[in-house]
Design a protein around this motif. Structure first.
Motif, short mmCIF file in Angstrom:
data_model
loop_
_atom_site.label_atom_id
_atom_site.label_comp_id
_atom_site.label_asym_id
_atom_site.label_seq_id
_atom_site.Cartn_x
_atom_site.Cartn_y
_atom_site.Cartn_z
N THR A 19 0.84 -1.20 0.00
CA THR A 19 0.00 0.00 0.00
C THR A 19 0.87 1.25 0.00
O THR A 19 1.83 1.34 0.77
CB THR A 19 -0.90 0.02 1.26
N GLU A 20 0.56 2.20 -0.87
CA GLU A 20 1.23 3.50 -0.89
C GLU A 20 0.18 4.58 -0.72
O GLU A 20 -0.84 4.56 -1.41
CB GLU A 20 1.99 3.71 -2.20
N ILE A 21 0.44 5.53 0.17
CA ILE A 21 -0.51 6.61 0.45
C ILE A 21 0.21 7.96 0.27
O ILE A 21 1.32 8.12 0.73
CB ILE A 21 -1.04 6.52 1.90
N TRP A 22 -0.44 8.92 -0.39
CA TRP A 22 0.10 10.27 -0.46
C TRP A 22 -1.06 11.26 -0.57
O TRP A 22 -2.18 10.89 -0.91
CB TRP A 22 1.08 10.40 -1.63
N THR A 23 -0.77 12.50 -0.26
CA THR A 23 -1.80 13.55 -0.30
C THR A 23 -1.37 14.67 -1.24
O THR A 23 -0.19 14.91 -1.44
CB THR A 23 -2.06 14.17 1.10
N GLU A 24 -2.37 15.33 -1.79
CA GLU A 24 -2.13 16.50 -2.65
C GLU A 24 -3.17 17.55 -2.30
O GLU A 24 -4.23 17.22 -1.76
CB GLU A 24 -2.27 16.12 -4.13
N GLY A 25 -2.88 18.78 -2.59
CA GLY A 25 -3.84 19.86 -2.35
C GLY A 25 -3.55 20.60 -1.06
O GLY A 25 -2.59 20.30 -0.34
N ALA A 26 -4.42 21.54 -0.76
CA ALA A 26 -4.26 22.37 0.43
C ALA A 26 -4.47 21.53 1.68
O ALA A 26 -5.19 20.53 1.67
CB ALA A 26 -5.26 23.52 0.40
N SER A 27 -3.86 21.96 2.79
CA SER A 27 -3.92 21.17 4.01
C SER A 27 -5.33 21.14 4.62
O SER A 27 -5.69 20.19 5.31
CB SER A 27 -2.94 21.71 5.05
N HIS A 28 -6.14 22.16 4.34
CA HIS A 28 -7.49 22.16 4.91
C HIS A 28 -8.49 21.35 4.06
O HIS A 28 -9.56 21.00 4.53
CB HIS A 28 -8.00 23.59 5.12
N VAL A 29 -8.17 21.05 2.81
CA VAL A 29 -8.98 20.19 1.95
C VAL A 29 -8.05 19.27 1.13
O VAL A 29 -7.94 19.41 -0.09
CB VAL A 29 -9.91 20.98 1.01
N PRO A 30 -7.40 18.34 1.77
CA PRO A 30 -6.48 17.48 1.02
C PRO A 30 -7.24 16.42 0.21
O PRO A 30 -8.36 16.05 0.54
CB PRO A 30 -5.65 16.82 2.12
N VAL A 31 -6.57 15.96 -0.83
CA VAL A 31 -7.04 14.81 -1.59
C VAL A 31 -6.04 13.71 -1.31
O VAL A 31 -4.85 13.85 -1.58
CB VAL A 31 -7.11 15.12 -3.11
N VAL A 32 -6.52 12.62 -0.74
CA VAL A 32 -5.65 11.51 -0.36
C VAL A 32 -5.73 10.45 -1.45
O VAL A 32 -6.82 10.07 -1.89
CB VAL A 32 -6.07 10.93 1.01
N TYR A 33 -4.58 9.98 -1.87
CA TYR A 33 -4.49 8.93 -2.88
C TYR A 33 -3.96 7.65 -2.23
O TYR A 33 -3.10 7.70 -1.34
CB TYR A 33 -3.54 9.35 -4.01
#
Length: 175
Positions: free
Chosen positions: A124-138
């Motif tokens: 499993t690999e997890i990463w986030t993108e976007g602003a810290s108050h509305v992140p998009v988690v992949y």
């Protein structure tokens, strides 16, 4: 001019006597109702014992029909189950557990299927993108054979769940 009210001479003893008689009658009615309820409960308990052989002869079905008094139905089931012998209880529980889908969670189902099919764990690999108050988690799930499934969500749990559902559907198709 004020009007005169006439007093009626009713002896106090008569009034008190009628009140006492009324309360006695009410108490007797309440006691009769209690006795009738106890009789009904005894009849119900007796009917439960007479119904047991019929219940054990039929195969167990976990599908419940909606009723108004669910708690009384549950109590009846508990009483029926307690009346069975330990051997009959084991058979009933075994049939029920086989009929119920044990792995409702797609992540758990995928992990079990991957271990059974490939003999190894998935990565499993997890990463986030976007602003810290509305992140998009992949989330990327990598099977031992190299196949990758990626999904995104508002949090890690949702992303992993979506990726697992996609992978599970694909792995079950290839079997």
């Amino acid at each position: 001019m004020p009007t005169k009210t006439e007093k009626t001479n009713v002896p106090k003893a008569k009034v008190e006597k009628t009140k006492v008689e009324k309360t006695k009658v009410e108490k007797i009615k309440v006691e009769k109702e209690k006795v009738e309820k106890v009789k009904v409960e005894k009849v119900k308990a007796a009917s439960i014992q007479t119904e047991l052989p019929k219940a054990t002869a039929k195969p167990f079905s976990p599908v419940a029909t909606p009723t108004k008094s669910t708690s009384s139905k549950i109590e009846k089931i508990k009483a029926d189950f307690a009346a069975l012998t330990p051997a009959e209880q084991r058979v009933l529980l075994n049939e029920w557990s086989q009929s119920v889908k044990a792995t409702e969670n797609p992540i758990t189902a995928l992990v079990e299927l991957v271990q059974k099919t490939f003999g190894a764990n998935l990565t499993t690999e997890i990463w986030t993108e976007g602003a810290s108050h509305v992140p998009v988690v992949y989330c990327k799930l990598i099977l031992p054979n190299g196949t990758e499934y990626t999904a995104s969500g508002k949090n890690q749990k949702i992303a992993k769940l979506l990726a697992a559902e996609e992978a599970l559907a694909d792995v079950q198709k290839t079997e």
